[in-house]
Scaffold this active site. Sequence first.
Site, PDB file in Angstrom:
ATOM      1  CD  GLU A 237      -1.500  -2.476   2.143  1.00 36.19           C
ATOM      2  OE1 GLU A 237       0.340  -2.779   1.934  1.00 36.19           O
ATOM      3  OE2 GLU A 237      -2.859  -3.727   1.872  1.00 36.19           O
TER       4      GLU A 237
ATOM      5  CG  ASP B 196      28.188 -16.080 -11.083  1.00 36.96           C
ATOM      6  OD1 ASP B 196      27.824 -17.274 -12.299  1.00 36.96           O
ATOM      7  OD2 ASP B 196      27.928 -16.408 -10.245  1.00 36.96           O
TER       8      ASP B 196
END
Length: 225
Positions: free
Chosen positions: A116, A168
Amino acid sequence: MTFDIVTIFPAMIEQPLAAGIIGRAIDRGTLDVKVRDLRDFTTDRHRVVDDVPYGGGPGMVLKPDPIFRALDAIETERGAPLTVILTSPQGEPLTQAVAGRLSRSPHVVLLCGRYEGVDERVRARVTDEISIGDYVLSGGEIPALVIIDAVARLVPGVVGDPGSLAQDSFSDELTGWPQFTRPAEYRGMTVPEVLLSGDHARIKQWRRQQAAQRRVSQTKEVKQT
Ligand code: J9Q
């Protein structure tokens, strides 16, 4: 490297971080991670962290005061200046480059937002607003875990085998070739002969070609949708 995580759900953060590579780095002292319960920085009897939005509307908004107090306490303990990240769907998309930049910061604070929202005045203390993708989540706890995992892996000494880090970074050029482990035949499905050959030049070439092929078919899938 030091992480402070400010959340209304400490339990959502603690167990995931205790496991695996990150957990081991914390045990070794390579990473220092402290989870802070936002309710500990309230001053009222009921430890209220949220309130209704001015102007009306659904849901509750995180109040500014507990967050400012938490950041003040962290600053006093750790020393300024702090990198303060708010996890939010409006943030800058998390990429490997963003993770790399954050990994060079000695001290990062992660503020877990709520679906919210967070009182806008909190942004006065936020240095980076980061999103992990375009979808609705209940809160910023899982995004905070994603950010910590991506960032902490880049901190020297966190990933045991430095070779897997090198691979990576190589992988943004060449991502993901098919991987197999034993047995060589499983339910009638075999492992490509080249991987059993021991010919490292051929294996490297095969992986390169497979990864390129995989990228092409992934691009096609995106175009079709
Ligand atoms: C706090 N949806 O979503 C994607 N990245 C972050 C978020 C997020 C959310 C709700 C609350 C963060």
